[in-house]
Design a protein around this motif. Structure first.
Motif, PDB file in Angstrom:
ATOM      1  N   VAL A  90       1.016  -1.145  -0.051  1.00 38.33           N
ATOM      2  CA  VAL A  90      -0.036  -0.035   0.048  1.00 38.33           C
ATOM      3  C   VAL A  90       0.911   1.118  -0.094  1.00 38.33           C
ATOM      4  N   LEU A  91       1.793   1.236   0.891  1.00 37.41           N
ATOM      5  CA  LEU A  91       2.700   2.272   0.900  1.00 37.41           C
ATOM      6  C   LEU A  91       3.550   2.549  -0.365  1.00 37.41           C
ATOM      7  N   ALA A  92       3.873   1.489  -1.040  1.00 30.16           N
ATOM      8  CA  ALA A  92       4.775   1.986  -2.296  1.00 30.16           C
ATOM      9  C   ALA A  92       3.459   2.564  -3.304  1.00 30.16           C
ATOM     10  N   ARG A  93       2.137   2.142  -3.306  1.00 29.15           N
ATOM     11  CA  ARG A  93       1.445   2.964  -4.039  1.00 29.15           C
ATOM     12  C   ARG A  93       1.051   4.474  -3.862  1.00 29.15           C
ATOM     13  N   LEU A  94       1.250   4.895  -2.349  1.00 29.31           N
ATOM     14  CA  LEU A  94       0.943   5.912  -2.030  1.00 29.31           C
ATOM     15  C   LEU A  94       1.365   7.292  -2.717  1.00 29.31           C
ATOM     16  N   PRO A  95       2.656   7.217  -3.168  1.00 26.68           N
ATOM     17  CA  PRO A  95       2.899   8.356  -3.777  1.00 26.68           C
ATOM     18  C   PRO A  95       2.105   8.884  -5.134  1.00 26.68           C
ATOM     19  N   ALA A  96       1.833   7.732  -5.982  1.00 27.03           N
ATOM     20  CA  ALA A  96       1.090   7.814  -7.031  1.00 27.03           C
ATOM     21  C   ALA A  96      -0.312   8.552  -6.728  1.00 27.03           C
ATOM     22  N   THR A  97      -1.098   8.008  -5.642  1.00 28.04           N
ATOM     23  CA  THR A  97      -2.320   8.526  -5.221  1.00 28.04           C
ATOM     24  C   THR A  97      -2.029  10.122  -4.900  1.00 28.04           C
ATOM     25  N   PHE A  98      -1.073  10.334  -3.996  1.00 24.13           N
ATOM     26  CA  PHE A  98      -0.743  11.721  -3.627  1.00 24.13           C
ATOM     27  C   PHE A  98      -0.590  12.628  -4.783  1.00 24.13           C
ATOM     28  N   GLN A  99       0.087  12.276  -5.589  1.00 22.62           N
ATOM     29  CA  GLN A  99       0.317  12.918  -6.896  1.00 22.62           C
ATOM     30  C   GLN A  99      -1.100  13.339  -7.520  1.00 22.62           C
ATOM     31  N   LEU A 100      -1.889  12.375  -7.808  1.00 22.52           N
ATOM     32  CA  LEU A 100      -3.211  12.612  -8.227  1.00 22.52           C
ATOM     33  C   LEU A 100      -4.206  13.341  -7.551  1.00 22.52           C
ATOM     34  N   ALA A 101      -4.276  13.078  -6.326  1.00 22.01           N
ATOM     35  CA  ALA A 101      -5.105  13.913  -5.442  1.00 22.01           C
ATOM     36  C   ALA A 101      -4.580  15.299  -5.237  1.00 22.01           C
ATOM     37  N   PHE A 102      -3.282  15.554  -5.028  1.00 18.71           N
ATOM     38  CA  PHE A 102      -3.037  16.908  -4.734  1.00 18.71           C
ATOM     39  C   PHE A 102      -2.808  17.735  -6.095  1.00 18.71           C
ATOM     40  N   SER A 103      -2.639  17.111  -7.222  1.00 16.01           N
ATOM     41  CA  SER A 103      -2.626  17.961  -8.591  1.00 16.01           C
ATOM     42  C   SER A 103      -4.040  18.318  -8.799  1.00 16.01           C
ATOM     43  N   ALA A 104      -5.104  17.357  -8.346  1.00 20.69           N
ATOM     44  CA  ALA A 104      -6.583  17.768  -8.740  1.00 20.69           C
ATOM     45  C   ALA A 104      -6.906  18.817  -7.786  1.00 20.69           C
ATOM     46  N   LEU A 105      -6.412  19.024  -6.407  1.00 22.39           N
ATOM     47  CA  LEU A 105      -6.779  19.897  -5.488  1.00 22.39           C
ATOM     48  C   LEU A 105      -6.358  21.059  -5.821  1.00 22.39           C
ATOM     49  N   PHE A 106      -5.135  20.995  -6.410  1.00 24.48           N
ATOM     50  CA  PHE A 106      -4.258  22.119  -6.911  1.00 24.48           C
ATOM     51  C   PHE A 106      -5.178  22.851  -7.876  1.00 24.48           C
ATOM     52  N   ILE A 107      -5.406  22.166  -9.037  1.00 24.79           N
ATOM     53  CA  ILE A 107      -6.305  22.548  -9.916  1.00 24.79           C
ATOM     54  C   ILE A 107      -7.637  23.216  -9.670  1.00 24.79           C
ATOM     55  N   SER A 108      -8.181  22.616  -8.836  1.00 28.02           N
ATOM     56  CA  SER A 108      -9.644  22.945  -8.399  1.00 28.02           C
ATOM     57  C   SER A 108      -9.303  24.210  -7.664  1.00 28.02           C
ATOM     58  N   LEU A 109      -8.648  24.238  -6.495  1.00 34.83           N
ATOM     59  CA  LEU A 109      -8.348  25.624  -6.010  1.00 34.83           C
ATOM     60  C   LEU A 109      -8.151  26.624  -6.825  1.00 34.83           C
ATOM     61  N   LEU A 110      -7.272  26.499  -7.812  1.00 33.25           N
ATOM     62  CA  LEU A 110      -6.610  27.703  -8.683  1.00 33.25           C
ATOM     63  C   LEU A 110      -7.774  28.016  -9.665  1.00 33.25           C
ATOM     64  N   ILE A 111      -8.664  27.165  -9.982  1.00 31.20           N
ATOM     65  CA  ILE A 111      -9.720  27.621 -10.876  1.00 31.20           C
ATOM     66  C   ILE A 111     -10.791  28.164 -10.146  1.00 31.20           C
ATOM     67  N   SER A 112     -11.250  27.478  -8.973  1.00 31.31           N
ATOM     68  CA  SER A 112     -12.564  27.552  -8.574  1.00 31.31           C
ATOM     69  C   SER A 112     -12.609  28.789  -7.657  1.00 31.31           C
ATOM     70  N   ILE A 113     -11.737  29.131  -7.007  1.00 32.49           N
ATOM     71  CA  ILE A 113     -11.837  30.317  -6.096  1.00 32.49           C
ATOM     72  C   ILE A 113     -11.843  31.817  -6.761  1.00 32.49           C
ATOM     73  N   PRO A 114     -10.905  31.780  -7.704  1.00 28.60           N
ATOM     74  CA  PRO A 114     -11.245  33.238  -8.405  1.00 28.60           C
ATOM     75  C   PRO A 114     -12.338  33.135  -9.318  1.00 28.60           C
ATOM     76  N   LEU A 115     -12.838  32.021  -9.674  1.00 26.05           N
ATOM     77  CA  LEU A 115     -13.941  31.927 -10.617  1.00 26.05           C
ATOM     78  C   LEU A 115     -15.490  32.291  -9.485  1.00 26.05           C
ATOM     79  N   GLY A 116     -15.257  31.814  -8.482  1.00 25.09           N
ATOM     80  CA  GLY A 116     -16.269  31.968  -7.437  1.00 25.09           C
ATOM     81  C   GLY A 116     -16.344  33.292  -7.135  1.00 25.09           C
ATOM     82  N   VAL A 117     -15.051  34.107  -6.948  1.00 22.03           N
ATOM     83  CA  VAL A 117     -14.990  35.302  -6.346  1.00 22.03           C
ATOM     84  C   VAL A 117     -15.682  36.405  -7.416  1.00 22.03           C
ATOM     85  N   LEU A 118     -15.238  35.996  -8.862  1.00 25.10           N
ATOM     86  CA  LEU A 118     -15.734  36.729  -9.966  1.00 25.10           C
ATOM     87  C   LEU A 118     -17.232  36.571 -10.035  1.00 25.10           C
ATOM     88  N   ALA A 119     -17.839  35.407  -9.928  1.00 25.01           N
ATOM     89  CA  ALA A 119     -19.101  35.273 -10.162  1.00 25.01           C
ATOM     90  C   ALA A 119     -19.851  36.168  -9.265  1.00 25.01           C
TER      91      ALA A 119
END
Lengths: 305, 328, 329, 297
Positions: A90-119
């Protein structure tokens, strides 16, 4: 502060322990895993022999006691299939999941907060209406289907991006965009409504009455106030994001914990399932813990107390 | 005093505990701290004080809407402080309450008929077929009509809602009513209507009121006796006219002088209190008023004063008069 | 005395979806320099809306000034752009609100919030700004001013927060201070402190004040002149002594008579029957006609004009016959 | 006099009820998105009831001579799959699975969660602590993952899927309803009931419960979409409805193997899920905005 840390750490331990206990009993009560990975023509004696070897013939509480004893030392047993350490796998697979989850989190915060504020700022404008409509649709799209559509568009039709597998940034693009879509929609919507709420507050009127220009009203004042509920929501939604990661990993054959967990579930390789549950519950609790600290940081009413 | 005692409160305390976390001691907020007074049949007894002084909590504790921490509440000479929910429940037809916020205290999902029917059903008052007529009667008493029976609270104005709240309180024909700031949420012109209604039904139904308010002009107008509260304690009790004519406690004096004048030509010596009311979680030592009192001396910081009687009906808790007494 | 603020024939419309309501109809009044003008009325009479209009703070999409003018210091507020308004707000006109508990931003320190108007309107160095803030905090009677600027609003009591609000309004030495129910949320002893403070500040500076309240006691205490509003229009205007001694409009008379202090103890208070009409219930006639004990046929059909008796103005048909008031406008 | 007023009572209440229903539709017609959501839900229910009659073909009929036909060929509006089955018919018949899953799960999870929430919020004390600890534990685990684990253990089939989804879903109801109960308990009108002398059971059933109906309806309607998408996801991953039975999730699962050749197999079932989830959400949002704009999940 110390009080808070001790209390929350205890909470994390209790939560993880109870989650493991629940899954342990669910698995054991659902039937004997031995028969499932032996060939169907195995004789009764051979099955018994395996049960003996794996320890499944002992009373449930003995097995549970042993499981707890080992788990405390970080030992979740070996994979029933490969014989490797379950936790290690499980631990060996963890970095891959972290990569995926955090890049998704990063993308969503980067887009959603400015978008929400502007709207919120341009409330009822065409931009706002389109943004709101997009969030409604974004929240209704099943992620696995979106993944299929993206694969079809970018990998099949235009051959721009790889459809599956992991290992490089290029491989990460489609899965993380897929995973981010739901969060983008949800965070945008939430940011917008929180901002609208805050902009109606008395203290915004006060700032306006002392001549603050609209830009600083929105960006400096209202945004800082909105961050408190936004952080809370993001923390709560990390679970959804991790869950979504499981599904997305399957669609894109992404070599993460989720895929391992699902395959193990299909194979009834329960030591891995338990190790996976442990890791996910643990990470999730820790993330919530961090969110609480962040929350206290942005909210002086809690900090000063 | 030949008057009949209806309610007697003695040594009433209500403490709230606030947890601070695992390793810190709990904070004890002394919302009501050793309060005693009697209320006689047919009178209007006022509790006055600023926000956080414990006047509302006193009212609610007397009705056992929160459990008292200590003390006795004798209603018709029966101690109700220790009664079970069920025994108390049956007594409630004799003691009712009117709330400050007439909107929050009416269930938004119920029609006026349902709201007024409930007390009658609960206490099995009147024959079932008479109850509706009784409701219509009481609606007329409070200035509403049969036409309002099927409406919901949100369809009424603030003043009308308070009329409904009063109707609910008096429909069981109780002896005693606790009115917690009944007119402070209302506009001036509506306020006078509701005050008149309360005075009128008091005469008609021979009610006894415990009238809780921060509005001194309303208290002066409609009550018989007043207790002034500060930080959970009573600092002065007197007949209303006596209190307004010659307040004894420095806090009462400051409170009365702070009321805005009623005519621009009126001149008033104002005693402006310094600072804010201290937190009831951490009250000052000795007399709790001493940090703001212009007469404070050393003794005030150390010893809590006991009550000094000026007449049968007037007493205050202040060292000022003890000291004078000693000098004399 | 010159007029600092003139509100002429102001009409404001509110839009809520498709329904249009008009809470402000033909409002006229002036604020002279150095005076305290009181605006008194019950909830919904339009007194707060009027004050927001003077600040240019009406919600831009749901409300509109349909007619009339607001002239402040010879400038037309109603014609100003948002940018121009920003230069005036907090600088030449300031405002104090009713709820000190919610009117300060919980996530910024007192100092950070007081910094804003100075940054906006004055070119001062950081040190000068801080000096000015501490000076004003001391002026409004805040002890420990140097420490308070690093504290958050929730660490202060209601009375202290209202003092902070006042200091926020005073920072740039405005010509006009609008106080919208500044003491309604406070206890009576704290109210006395705050009123005392406001009186002192007006006396010390050459500021004018528009004091909005529902409390006639506060009016008697504070004001030089009074405007009485009812259901969206001004019904009476007079000096404060004149108004209390000789009210002309039946509504004002009723309000004064219904005060407990004007009635014998335990007697039934005088009370104005009925309720304020909702905006959609207003007809052609006088808005007060349905509650007025002197109402005649004419009151129900035609809105009364303004009658003047010397400096005293009132909108009531009674003045036509009884007092022999002079019809103006 | 008595009889006259009683007649009035009856008249009054029925008149108000019918008035409320007409009001409901009037408001619905006035709101574009709410109305669209309502129409989608209405059509979906019709389709799920009469699916077999509406479908142009037998959804299970295989014909290898007609496999993987693109849309609009040989009378197959949305094409055929790898076994020559009509995609449109399978989508129509598959609607029933989604509708049943959505409605039954919300009923089961909602009922159980609401009961737990009421017990927790009303009785407080140790029982509240125990129940909320369980809720916390479960919330420390992602919903979809929990559903996957449980359904992997309980096995496939409609009943087991509903059980898994309900096991994953009840906590939201428990938590929200508990906090609603706590909020209502603190309301002044409940204090007013105590002051009137109303029995405790009566306070719970006649005063607290009726005020819970609105939040339950709103939350329930918003949860349905979550369940429908979750079912599709687990069916897609092979833990849910098993082939050959038509369900949107496993249609996509089967279709993904033909992604290089037959785009329609992965497109139309997904659109069906999207429209359904969209309809339910639009209607749910509208319900919330109309009934209780302050409601927070």
């Amino acid at each position: 502060m110390l009080d808070f840390v001790v209390k929350r750490s205890l909470q994390v331990i209790i939560v993880v322990f109870l989650a493991l206990t629940a899954v342990f009993f669910l698995i054991r009560l659902s039937g004997d895993p031995t028969a499932l990975f032996l060939p169907p023509d195995t004789s009764r004696e051979q099955i018994e022999e395996y049960r003996e070897i794996l320890g499944f013939n002992r009373p449930l509480y003995v097995q549970y006691g042993e499981f707890v004893g080992n788990a405390i030392q970080g030992d979740f047993g070996q994979s029933l299939r490969s014989g490797e350490s379950a936790l290690g796998l499980v631990l060996a697979r963890l970095p891959a999941t972290f990569q995926l989850a955090f890049s998704a989190l990063f993308i969503s915060l980067l887009i959603s907060i400015p978008l929400g504020v502007l709207a919120a700022y341009k409330r009822n404008s065409i931009f706002d209406r389109i943004a709101v409509a997009a969030t409604v649709v974004g929240q209704a799209i099943p992620s696995f289907w979106l993944g299929l559509l993206l694969i079809y568009t970018f990998a099949v039709s235009f051959s721009l991006l790889p459809s599956s597998g992991g290992g490089s940034i290029v491989h990460l693009i489609l899965p993380s965009v897929t995973l981010a879509t739901y969060s983008i929609a949800r965070f945008t919507r939430f940011t917008r409504s929180t901002m609208l709420d805050v902009l109606r507050k008395d203290y915004i009127r006060t700032a306006k009455a002392s001549g603050a220009p609209t830009g600083s009203l929105v960006l400096k004042y209202a945004l800082k106030n909105s961050l408190i509920p936004i952080i809370t929501l993001v923390a709560l939604d990390l679970g959804t994001l991790l869950g979504g990661a499981v599904v997305v990993e399957m669609v894109f054959a992404w070599p993460g914990v989720g895929r391992l967990l699902l395959q193990s579930l299909l194979n009834r390789d329960f030591p891995i399932v338990l190790a996976g549950v442990f890791i996910i519950a643990f990470i999730y609790s820790i993330v919530n813990f961090i969110a609480d600290i962040l929350y206290a940081y942005v909210n002086p009413q809690i900090r000063v107390k | 005093m030949s008057k009949e005692r209806l309610l007697s409160v003695s040594g009433l305390k209500k403490y709230f505990e606030i947890s601070q976390g695992m390793f810190k001691p709990k904070i004890v907020v002394k919302a009501v701290d050793d309060v005693s007074f009697d209320i006689y049949k047919g009178e209007t007894f006022a509790l006055v004080g600023e926000s956080g002084c414990g006047k509302s909590t006193t009212g609610r504790t007397i009705l056992k809407l929160t459990e008292p921490t200590a003390g006795e509440v004798l209603f018709k000479e029966q101690n109700i402080a220790k009664l079970s929910y069920e025994t108390m429940r049956k007594l409630r037809s004799q003691m009712q309450m009117v709330f400050q916020d007439p909107y929050a205290s009416l269930n938004p999902k119920k029609t006026i008929q349902q709201i007024l029917m409930e007390p009658l059903n609960v206490h099995k008052k009147f024959e079932p077929h008479e109850r509706l007529n009784k409701i219509i009667d009481i609606l007329k008493v409070v200035g509403l009509s049969e036409a309002h029976l099927h409406r919901y609270p949100h369809e009424f104005s603030g003043g009308q809602r308070q009329r409904i709240g009063i109707a609910r309180a008096v429909i069981l024909n109780p002896d005693f009513i606790v009115a917690d700031e009944p007119v402070s949420a209302l506009d001036v012109s509506v306020q006078s209507q509701v005050i008149n209604l309360m005075l009128e039904i008091q005469k008609k139904l021979q009610l006894t009121y415990l009238f809780i308010s921060h509005d001194l002009s309303v208290i002066q107008h409609m009550t018989d006796r007043v207790a002034v509260m500060y930080l959970g304690r009573i600092v002065e009790i007197a007949n209303t006219e006596e209190l307004f004519a010659s307040p004894k406690h420095p806090y009462t004096q400051a409170l009365l002088s702070a009321v805005p004048i009623s005519h621009p030509k009126e001149k008033r010596e104002r005693i402006v209190l310094e600072g804010d009311v201290p937190s009831p979680a951490n009250p000052p030592s000795g007399c709790t008023f001493h940090p703001r009192c212009r007469f404070a001396s050393d003794i005030c910081k150390q010893i809590a004063p006991s009550a000094v009687a000026f007449s049968d009906t007037h007493m205050a808790t202040c060292h000022l008069y003890n000291l004078e007494g000693e000098k004399k | 005395m010159t007029n600092l603020l003139e509100v002429n024939n102001l009409n404001i419309c509110f839009r809520n979806g498709k329904s249009i309501t008009q809470p402000i109809r033909n409002v006229n009044f002036t604020v002279r320099s150095g005076e305290i003008l009181g605006i008194v009325g019950e909830s919904g009479c339009g007194k707060s809306v009027t004050s927001l209009a003077v600040m240019g703070l009406l919600p831009p999409k749901s409300s509109e000034i349909t007619k009339g003018e607001i002239i402040f210091n010879e400038q037309h507020i109603e014609k100003m752009s948002e940018k121009q308004l920003q230069n005036i707000r907090g600088n030449e006109v300031s405002m104090i609100f009713q709820e000190p508990m919610t009117s300060l931003n919980p996530v910024f320190t007192i100092g950070q919030q007081l910094m804003e108007p100075l940054k906006q309107h004055k070119s001062l160095t950081k040190v000068q700004r801080k000096e000015r803030i501490i000076e004003v905090l001391k002026q409004v009677g805040i002890p420990r001013a140097e420490q308070i600027i690093d504290e958050y609003p929730h660490q202060l009591s209601g009375g202290m927060r209202q003092r902070v609000m006042i200091s926020l309004a005073l920072l740039c030495e405005p010509k006009l201070l609008i106080a919208d129910e500044p003491t309604t949320a406070l206890d009576v002893t704290i109210q006395a402190q705050i009123l005392e403070l406001l009186k002192r500040i007006i006396a010390e500076t050459n500021m004018s004040m528009m004091l909005i309240t529902h409390d006639l006691g506060v009016i008697a205490e504070m004001c030089h002149r009074v405007v009485v509003m009812y259901a969206g229009s001004v019904v009476e205007e007079a000096s404060v002594e004149e108004l209390f001694d000789n009210p002309l409009h039946p509504y004002t008379k009723g309000l004064l008579k219904s005060l407990p202090s004007q009635n014998e103890r335990k007697s039934a208070l005088y009370s104005i029957a009925g309720q304020v009409p909702r905006p959609n219930e207003l007809g052609q006639g006088c808005a007060f006609a349905n509650r007025c004990e002197f109402a005649t046929e004419r009151c129900l059909t035609a809105a009364p004009p303004v009658f003047s008796v010397a400096q005293h103005k009132a909108k009531c048909w009674l003045l036509d016959e009884t007092v022999g008031g002079v019809f103006s406008e | 006099m008595t009889t006259k007023s009683e007649v009035n009572v009856v008249k009054g209440s029925t008149r108000r009820k019918s008035l409320r229903i007409t009001n409901f539709f009037k408001k619905l017609l006035g709101n574009w998105s709410g109305f669209v959501g309502f129409v989608i839900i209405f059509l979906l229910i019709i389709i799920s009831i009469f699916g077999k009659q509406i479908a142009p073909y037998d959804p299970m009929y295989t014909d290898f001579t007609k496999k993987l036909l693109p849309p609009l060929t040989e009378g197959h509006l949305l094409g055929t799959d790898q076994l020559g089955r009509d995609v449109l018919s399978r989508i129509i018949v598959g609607a029933r699975v989604s509708v049943i899953i959505g409605l039954v799960t919300v009923l089961v999870a909602g009922t159980f969660g609401t009961i737990v929430g009421i017990i927790s919020g009303y009785f407080r004390g140790w029982i509240d602590v125990v129940l909320m600890r369980i809720v916390d534990v479960q919330l420390s685990f992602p919903f979809i993952l929990l559903v996957l684990v449980v359904s992997a253990i309980t096995g496939t089939g409609l009943r087991n899927i509903i059980i898994s989804l309900a096991i994953g879903g009840w906590v939201i109801f428990a938590r929200v309803i508990r906090s609603e109960v706590l909020a209502i308990r603190e309301k002044e009108f409940i204090t007013a009931c105590v002051a009137t002398g109303v029995k405790r059971s009566h306070i719970l059933f006649k005063h607290i419960l009726p005020n819970l109906i609105t939040p339950i309806i709103i939350l329930g309607s918003l949860q349905i979409a979550t369940y429908i998408i979750a079912e599709a996801s687990i069916s897609f991953l092979g833990f849910g409805v098993q082939p050959p039975a038509p369900a949107w999730g496993n249609m996509l699962s089967e279709g993904k193997d033909y992604i290089f050749s037959s785009w329609w197999l992965i497109t139309f079932p997904g659109i069906a899920i999207l429209i359904t989830a969209l309809g339910v959400n639009l209607f749910g949002d509208w319900l919330r905005d109309t009934l209780d704009p302050e409601f927070v999940e």
